[in-house]
Design a protein around this motif. Sequence first.
Motif, PDB file in Angstrom:
ATOM      1  N   VAL A   1      51.660  39.428  79.414  1.00 50.58           N
ATOM      2  CA  VAL A   1      51.082  40.757  79.556  1.00 50.58           C
ATOM      3  C   VAL A   1      49.885  40.696  80.497  1.00 50.58           C
ATOM      4  N   MET A   2      49.024  39.695  80.283  1.00 50.42           N
ATOM      5  CA  MET A   2      47.846  39.528  81.132  1.00 50.42           C
ATOM      6  C   MET A   2      48.259  39.334  82.588  1.00 50.42           C
TER       7      MET A   2
ATOM      8  N   LEU B   1      51.037  40.384  84.022  1.00 47.39           N
ATOM      9  CA  LEU B   1      51.541  41.648  84.571  1.00 47.39           C
ATOM     10  C   LEU B   1      50.389  42.582  84.906  1.00 47.39           C
ATOM     11  N   ILE B   2      49.400  42.640  83.995  1.00 48.15           N
ATOM     12  CA  ILE B   2      48.267  43.549  84.230  1.00 48.15           C
ATOM     13  C   ILE B   2      47.532  43.181  85.516  1.00 48.15           C
ATOM     14  N   VAL B   3      47.254  41.879  85.690  1.00 42.68           N
ATOM     15  CA  VAL B   3      46.458  41.531  86.875  1.00 42.68           C
ATOM     16  C   VAL B   3      47.270  41.666  88.161  1.00 42.68           C
TER      17      VAL B   3
ATOM     18  N   GLY C   1      47.855  45.979  87.949  1.00 45.35           N
ATOM     19  CA  GLY C   1      46.628  46.755  87.787  1.00 45.35           C
ATOM     20  C   GLY C   1      45.977  47.203  89.079  1.00 45.35           C
TER      21      GLY C   1
ATOM     22  N   SER D   1      45.379  51.163  90.057  1.00 43.37           N
ATOM     23  CA  SER D   1      44.016  51.626  89.812  1.00 43.37           C
ATOM     24  C   SER D   1      43.577  52.597  90.920  1.00 43.37           C
TER      25      SER D   1
ATOM     26  N   THR E   1      38.457  48.150  86.808  1.00 39.20           N
ATOM     27  CA  THR E   1      39.078  47.689  88.046  1.00 39.20           C
ATOM     28  C   THR E   1      38.585  46.289  88.396  1.00 39.20           C
TER      29      THR E   1
ATOM     30  N   ILE F   1      40.083  43.660  86.028  1.00 37.71           N
ATOM     31  CA  ILE F   1      41.475  43.320  86.343  1.00 37.71           C
ATOM     32  C   ILE F   1      41.550  42.492  87.631  1.00 37.71           C
TER      33      ILE F   1
ATOM     34  N   ARG G   1      42.727  38.516  88.228  1.00 40.33           N
ATOM     35  CA  ARG G   1      43.647  38.048  89.254  1.00 40.33           C
ATOM     36  C   ARG G   1      43.081  36.792  89.934  1.00 40.33           C
TER      37      ARG G   1
ATOM     38  N   CYS H   1      38.118  38.185  77.730  1.00 45.36           N
ATOM     39  CA  CYS H   1      39.277  37.808  78.539  1.00 45.36           C
ATOM     40  C   CYS H   1      39.341  36.290  78.710  1.00 45.36           C
TER      41      CYS H   1
ATOM     42  N   THR I   1      42.342  34.192  76.957  1.00 44.79           N
ATOM     43  CA  THR I   1      43.277  33.549  77.873  1.00 44.79           C
ATOM     44  C   THR I   1      43.302  32.034  77.636  1.00 44.79           C
TER      45      THR I   1
END
Lengths: 327, 294
Positions: B41-42, B44-46, B49, B53, B88, B91, B95, B271, B275
């Motif tokens: 999930v993390m 995919l978000i980074v 996102g 955004s 923003t 995220i 990345r 985070c 992680t």
Amino acid sequence: MAEPLVSIADLKVHFTVGRTMFSPGTVVRAVDGVSFDVGRGEVLGLVGESGSGKTTLGRSILRLVEPTSGSVRFEGEEVTTLPPSRLKRLRSRMQIIFQDPYASLNPRMSVGQTLSEALELHAIGTRADRAERVGDLLEQVGLPRAVAQRFPHEFSGGQRQRIGIARALAVNPGFIVADEPVSALDVSIQAQIINLLQDLRQELGLSILFIGHDLSVIEFLCDRVVVLYLGRIMETATAADLYANPRHPYTRALLDAAPVPDPRKRRERITLKGDLPSPSAPPSGCVFRTRCPFAIAACAETVPPLETVGARHQVACIRAGELDLTE
Amino acid sequence: MAETTLPAAIAATKPRSYWSRVVARFLKHRLAVIGLCFLTVMGLIVIIGPIVSPYDYDYQDFELIGMPSEFSQSHWLGTDELGRDALTRLIHGGRVSLAVGLAGAVIATLLGTLIGALSGFYRGWVDAVLMRFTDVVMSIPTLPLVLLLSGLFRPSPPLLVAIVGILIWMGTARLVRSQFLALREREFVEAARALGAGGARLMFRHILPNAIGPITVAATLAVGSAIMLESALSFLGFGIQPPVPTWGNLLNSASAWLAVAPWLAIPPGLCILCTVLAVNFVGDGLRDAMEPRE
């Protein structure tokens, strides 16, 4: 007699253990001056207790363990001094079968990969030929061709040992060191593997150095037997002669330790007591004297030479002439 | 009899590869599965996102400059003192942190595996030299070194990745060395040698595939260490330089406002924590799955 296939002379394999900056370490004499020949098409048995140096001896012939001194000649060519570039060619003519079929196959390689690697290494055939040859090899050792895709963990011990034999045969060797190939297997399976070796030997005219400690297996399979104790030869004779007429007390003790199928048969037995002495500090004179029921003071003084006592029968015991060891 | 009928029995079954058994065992490890889901999930978000955004990571809302602002409809996690959207930046920082962590772990694993393999395979003086070198690198205290370096120059991202990799490969090297020392004595390696296989083939075709389990576990745990190290470096000002955000430098800039605007420091801190924790759970799960004590 024709020229022997393998000729070993005064071979020594010594290991230095525990050497550090501050101590020179101790020298373990795993094999200490062994000489014998293996004839073409002959099966030579090599027997002795655990720790007698038989495995080390077998491996040093193939230079999997580097010999310390002495000579190994294969078809007249000196093996111990071969440079690495020439050693590879030798590897296709001498092969080895291992004791533990669970440890001797790479678990991450399929049977087909294991066998074709041997062919690749010696550039035997094209890619398509190799697949064909892998199938032939599997059939030769009594497995279906289709098992080439399978991985070692899918097989039983006996089947794995067949694969190990197929790998050794892949490069068409003339000489095979079989290092206790059946002692890790169930008794019922042992017979099948021994019969397979017997068949292959006749079919392919192989010479085999068969290392083992099961004397009934050795008697069945071997033409001649070498008895090893603490890295030295105690006695060597043809199998029939050795079993009927042992001349060394150690040979007699080994024969006595083997079980006899008839429980009513009472035998006068020589039983070995204690353990093998340390090969880093072997006894003086005859290495067997510490456990020999017939040892006398003179045994501690000189190393008994191998003396010929009959046709192809040699023994290293100063009392061999006076002892009657037949049952 | 059994011996001759068994191949037929084998032929009837599906070959179960090593990897299918690994997957089956991994799925039984609940925390590891949760960790893997979290990381997915993390990830995919980074990746997604920053695309969805409405703000760039360095876009400033001029009405909000001067003080960090609280949560609002348009800024879900508030803004920092320069009026930039915190979510923003979080995220985008993820990345960068994850990328540096992964790349650093890859370098550490390659370097550690190579040094460990050579050491364990050749033994003797090769082993002595490489292992003393490993000890030397290991004995260098990381943070003082980094503080010293930071006084001298500011690293570019590729250089930072290399530095992270160079600071964490030693554990892998020792592990791989011990694996190689044990595996090189196995009979299947000796069999390959008896067939004339050379050093490279023995190392990479016979030994390495059998050490892949522990190496994978070490690589996973290295990702955790790399993320931690990158965060620490960025926190100390030696990592990726602002305005590019990473979890570490977000934490750094938020620390000045900790008393008045704690909502800026908590998300990047959480985070990093979650992680690294998830990575370690996955590592544990892989260890159990790949090295079963059977």
